[in-house]
Design a protein around this motif. Structure first.
Motif, short mmCIF file in Angstrom:
data_model
loop_
_atom_site.label_atom_id
_atom_site.label_comp_id
_atom_site.label_asym_id
_atom_site.label_seq_id
_atom_site.Cartn_x
_atom_site.Cartn_y
_atom_site.Cartn_z
N SER A 100 48.27 91.49 21.52
CA SER A 100 48.57 90.40 22.44
C SER A 100 47.39 90.24 23.39
O SER A 100 46.37 90.94 23.24
N LEU A 101 47.52 89.36 24.36
CA LEU A 101 46.42 89.15 25.30
C LEU A 101 46.02 90.43 26.01
O LEU A 101 44.85 90.65 26.33
N ASN A 102 47.00 91.29 26.26
CA ASN A 102 46.74 92.51 27.01
C ASN A 102 46.76 93.77 26.15
O ASN A 102 46.57 94.86 26.66
N VAL A 103 47.01 93.61 24.87
CA VAL A 103 47.08 94.75 23.96
C VAL A 103 46.17 94.48 22.77
O VAL A 103 46.29 93.46 22.10
N GLU A 104 45.25 95.40 22.52
CA GLU A 104 44.29 95.24 21.43
C GLU A 104 45.00 95.23 20.09
O GLU A 104 45.89 96.06 19.84
N PRO A 105 44.69 94.28 19.19
CA PRO A 105 45.26 94.32 17.83
C PRO A 105 45.01 95.67 17.17
O PRO A 105 43.94 96.27 17.32
N GLY A 106 46.03 96.16 16.48
CA GLY A 106 45.98 97.49 15.90
C GLY A 106 46.81 98.48 16.68
O GLY A 106 47.10 99.58 16.19
N THR A 107 47.18 98.10 17.90
CA THR A 107 48.03 98.94 18.74
C THR A 107 49.48 98.57 18.53
O THR A 107 49.83 97.38 18.48
N LEU A 108 50.34 99.55 18.44
CA LEU A 108 51.75 99.31 18.19
C LEU A 108 52.39 98.61 19.39
O LEU A 108 52.20 99.02 20.53
N SER A 109 53.11 97.54 19.13
CA SER A 109 53.75 96.79 20.22
C SER A 109 54.85 97.62 20.86
O SER A 109 55.40 98.54 20.26
N GLU A 110 55.16 97.28 22.11
CA GLU A 110 56.21 98.00 22.82
C GLU A 110 57.60 97.62 22.30
O GLU A 110 58.51 98.44 22.28
N ASP A 111 57.76 96.39 21.89
CA ASP A 111 59.06 95.89 21.44
C ASP A 111 58.97 95.40 20.00
O ASP A 111 57.88 95.12 19.47
N VAL A 112 60.14 95.26 19.36
CA VAL A 112 60.23 94.63 18.05
C VAL A 112 60.15 93.13 18.26
O VAL A 112 61.01 92.53 18.91
N ARG A 113 59.12 92.51 17.71
CA ARG A 113 58.90 91.09 17.96
C ARG A 113 59.24 90.23 16.75
O ARG A 113 59.52 89.04 16.90
N TRP A 114 59.20 90.79 15.57
CA TRP A 114 59.55 90.08 14.35
C TRP A 114 61.06 90.20 14.12
O TRP A 114 61.75 90.97 14.79
N SER A 115 61.54 89.47 13.15
CA SER A 115 62.96 89.57 12.79
C SER A 115 63.09 89.59 11.27
O SER A 115 62.52 88.74 10.58
#
Length: 846
Positions: free
Chosen positions: A240-255
């Motif tokens: 995301s804007l504040n998280v470098e791609p390749g880093t695991l997201s904090e939340d489940v964003r897909w469905s």
């Protein structure tokens, strides 16, 4: 031999074409004054669900059997009780959030005819497009019919086009509506999954009332269901804007799972004696909604996203809404003691609408920035267009009028000739409704211009809403057709042990031509315990209006950054004509079946039926073709360019195929410890082969029918299916234990054969060529307790051992393109991936 004889019109089908409702053989009044005995077959509560006196195999499923389990959808319940029936799950594929392809013997959804009370039911207005089982085939929406309204289901596993006309290549499913009176029945059920999601509340109510004193009735059914969605997606590495791609997201964003949905329906069934005849009517209304999902749009997908609106990316949603209306009216009566008639009219209407939510048309903001290069982030967000809107819809309606006359002809033998003659007229209409302009437009001005994306000037912004690109006005279409048919059905007993029946049908479609087809079926009883049966028939299926009338534009980007339109062309227009396809013709088929019925003991029975279905000129929706794909034809390239699209596809009679297999049903019932104990095994083996690709000379086979399509045809549905069910009933307790076996499916969609990725992107050095769903055994358990004369409590679990497909590995394309978010495959899923579900149900009757 039984004193009962099969109805003359549907001798092989074993339920009356002209009957407004199916009645239990043991309950049917024998009219001594009539020489012809009419009998229809209904699902029994005993284990053996196959009509052993029929010349064709039939599953008989009682409503009680359909409700033994936590299933709240008719399609799910049929899949658990009739192994030749498949109800494949598909995720992230637009309208399949509401409908699922219902198939028999591994064929297409529109090759099975569905009846209600012996009358043809209309098809749905939409079909799957995005690489699904049954893609391009508009079958009957089984989920539009509530379980509460049903008295039983008959599944004919044999070709029956000569009796019922187009679509009955794989077989026939007849849904018999409840005709009880004076009794109120209903239920309330609550359940969910072991993961803590998917909570579902269902309730149903049925009540019948007597009309007059001569046997008239009206039966009403009401059903409601509210289901939360499920999600098996995991955290992703899209950044995301504040998280470098390749880093695991904090939340489940897909469905990845079932959609949040709601279902309401009201059905009725009635009959009223009038003079020497009977007026009857039945029908219903249902409304369903589902909130589905697309793929997550990552923050840095500049062509799809505007970070001033969705700074971390977004999950586009698709709100699906379906309405279904049907009504049948008929009158039947006696001409004389030997002959009777039935005249009826049936109207059915189905519509699907799609509304996009939490989405964006990236070209709106791109055009604004192009014209206002100094715009602030706030200005860009304010001029980015709507975040949702109507994306378009489909309409289909059908009116069918029938006149049937059946009786007996004395041929100078002890046994007369049973005869049915009839005529049918059918009118159909199909419409495509465009979406709001924002759903498909290229910029606010909606011109042919392309604009650099807001967040990356080296990319161009995509037009239309994300996830469900709106239906363009150029794709709007209204089409109609009519057909008429004449048919005759005869049956007699050659000897006391030998039954022979035959049928002929001529049918003509205004847009697809005509055909004369027939069926010959026989059954020979060697003794009271053993009989052989078989049939041979020809059949056909006319191309549906949904196939001949469908056209649509979608907008994508080409590799050079210009706008890339994709187009589905009507058959007979310039592009398919340049490739040798001028029109859609009838599918034709030849069905062979042979089997035996063996009552091994008074407690054990066995039926085995072999079948072979040869289909010529099967209709398929081809893959998208670019100018490079059709470079061998200057005419095709010119036709493609004239559409304004960069790639296009179309329907065609592309292949000949053979499907063959065997159905085995064994049933055992006895008494154990003062209770009734039963065991039923039902299994289906089927195999589909492509015999020929129908490509004109000079047209590559890969253009007419590619490997991706082939994989869904031959391997997209399980070639092995079986159920083993144990029932035990004693005093106030009843229990059911069912084992469901699903064979493997293996398709190229979302495999490396579909989306080619460099091997160095995979930790293993290569990606798997196909997407596989492994074979599995699911175990269901149900226990019920009769609390008193009114209330029954039932509890249970489906998929007790939490069986799911193997999780995706790092060497699978779907894992890579979803940044690790998707846990399971999403295509050709015969048993889904929700895992274990629990439920409790309170039923009542008074």
């Amino acid at each position: 031999m039984s004193t009962y004889r099969l109805n003359t019109l549907a001798a092989a089908v074993a339920f009356a074409f002209s009957a407004p409702s199916i009645v239990n053989a043991q309950e049917a009044p024998v009219q001594a004054q009539q020489n012809i005995e009419q009998i229809s077959v209904l699902g029994s509560r005993v284990s053996n669900r196959t009509s052993t006196e029929s010349s064709s195999p039939i599953d008989l499923i009682d409503a009680d059997d359909l409700n033994k389990g936590g299933f709240t959808e008719l399609g799910q319940s049929l899949q658990a009780t009739a192994p030749s029936f498949n109800f494949s799950r598909t995720q992230v594929s637009d309208g399949s959030d509401l409908f699922r392809p219902a198939t028999l013997r591994g064929l297409q959804p529109d090759q099975t005819l569905v009846l209600v009370n012996g009358k043809r039911r209309h098809n749905q207005s939409i079909f799957g497009l995005n690489g699904t089982v049954g893609a391009g085939a508009a079958g009957t929406d089984m989920n539009a019919i509530p379980l509460t309204a049903l008295k039983g289901v008959e599944v004919l596993r044999d070709g029956a086009a000569a009796q019922y006309g187009s679509d009955a290549i794989a077989g026939v499913i007849n849904l018999s509506l409840n005709n009880s009176t004076g009794v109120t029945t209903g239920y309330v059920q609550y359940g969910g999954t072991s993961e803590g999601d998917g909570d579902t509340l269902s309730a149903g109510l049925n009540r019948g009332f007597d009309l007059g004193n001569e046997g008239g009735f009206i039966n009403l059914s009401l059903e409601y269901r509210d289901a939360d969605g499920t999600n098996r997606a995991e955290r992703d590495t899209g950044g995301s804007l504040n998280v470098e791609p390749g880093t695991l997201s904090e939340d489940v964003r897909w469905s990845q799972g079932n959609s949040e949905s709601e279902f309401t329906s009201l059905f009725y069934n009635m009959a009223l004696p009038m003079g020497d005849g009977e007026l009857y009517s039945f029908g219903g209304y249902s409304e369903r909604t589902a909130l589905g999902n697309g793929f997550y749009r990552n923050f840095n997908e500049a062509s799809k996203n505007v970070t001033q609106v969705y700074s971390d990316g977004f999950l586009p949603r698709i709100y699906n809404e379906a309405e279904d209306i049907s009504v049948a009216v008929g009158f039947r009566g006696d001409i004389n003691p030997d002959w009777n008639y039935d005249v009826s009219a049936v109207y059915g209407e189905n519509q699907y609408d799609f509304t996009s939510r939490n989405t964006i048309n990236a070209s709106y903001a791109a055009e604004y920035v192009f014209n206002n290069p100094d715009a602030s982030d706030a200005d860009i967000a304010a001029n980015a267009g709507p975040s949702g809107g109507y994306s378009g819809g489909f309409r289909f309606d059908q009116t069918t009028v029938n006149l049937d006359v059946n009786g007996i002809v004395d041929i100078g033998r002890n046994e007369p000739l049973y005869v049915t003659i009839g005529a049918e007229y059918r009118k159909e209409n199909y419409e495509i409704v465009p979406g709001d302009e924002a759903s498909y437009a290229c910029g606010l001005a909606n011109t042919d211009a392309s604009y650099p994306s807001v967040n990356d000037s080296d990319q161009f912004a995509e037009c239309g809403f994300q996830a469900y690109n709106g239906l363009r006005p150029e794709a709007t279409n209204e089409s109609d057709r009519n057909s008429y048919a004449f048919y005759v059905d005869v049956e007699t007993m050659i000897t006391d042990a030998w039954n022979v029946s035959g049928a002929l049908r001529y049918e003509d479609f205004s847009d697809a031509g005509d055909d004369l087809i027939g069926k010959l079926a026989t059954r020979y009883e060697f003794n009271d315990d053993f009989a052989v049966r078989g049939a041979v028939s020809t059949g056909f299926r006319a191309p549906s209006l949904q196939q001949s009338g469908y056209t649509a534009f979608t907008t994508n980007l080409g590799s050079d950054g210009t706008l890339t339109q994709s187009f589905t062309a009507n058959t007979g227009t310039a592009f398919p004509s340049a490739l040798g396809v001028d029109s859609l013709e009838l599918e034709t088929s030849t069905n062979y079946s042979a089997g035996f019925v063996y009552d091994v003991t008074s407690e054990l029975s066995l039926t085995v039926d072999f079948y072979r279905v040869e289909i010529k000129d099967r209709i398929t929706l081809g893959s998208l073709l670019s100018a490079d794909d059709v470079a061998f034809s200057d005419e095709a390239v010119a036709a493609l360019q004239a559409t304004g699209a960069v790639q296009a596809n179309y329907f065609s009679n592309s292949v000949d195929s053979t499907t063959q297999g065997v159905d085995i049903i064994a049933s055992y019932r006895t008494e154990v410890e003062g209770g009734n104990f039963g065991v039923t095994f039902a299994g289906n083996l089927n195999d589909t082969k492509i015999d020929n690709v129908n490509a004109e000379e000079g047209i590559p086979e890969s253009v007419a029918f590619d490997d991706l399509q082939r994989s869904f045809f031959t391997d997209g549905q399980p070639s092995e299916r079986a159920t083993l069910t144990f029932d035990y009933e004693r005093d106030v307790y009843t229990s059911t234990l069912r084992f469901n076996y699903f064979g493997e499916t293996d398709v190229k969609y979302f495999g490396n054969d579909h989306i080619s990725l460099p091997g160095e992107l995979s930790p293993t050095g290569s990606f798997k060529p196909t997407s596989t769903v492994e074979s599995a055994v699911l175990v269901d358990l149900n226990v019920s307790y009769q609390i008193n004369e009114i209330f029954n409590l039932s509890v249970g679990a489906d998929n007790v051992f939490d069986e799911t497909p193997d999780e995706l590995g790092d060497d699978e394309v779907l894992n890579f393109i979803t940044n690790g978010a998707f846990k399971y495959p999403v295509r050709a899923l015969p048993y889904g991936f929700d895992g274990r579900t629990y439920y409790a149900k309170v039923s009542f009757e008074f």
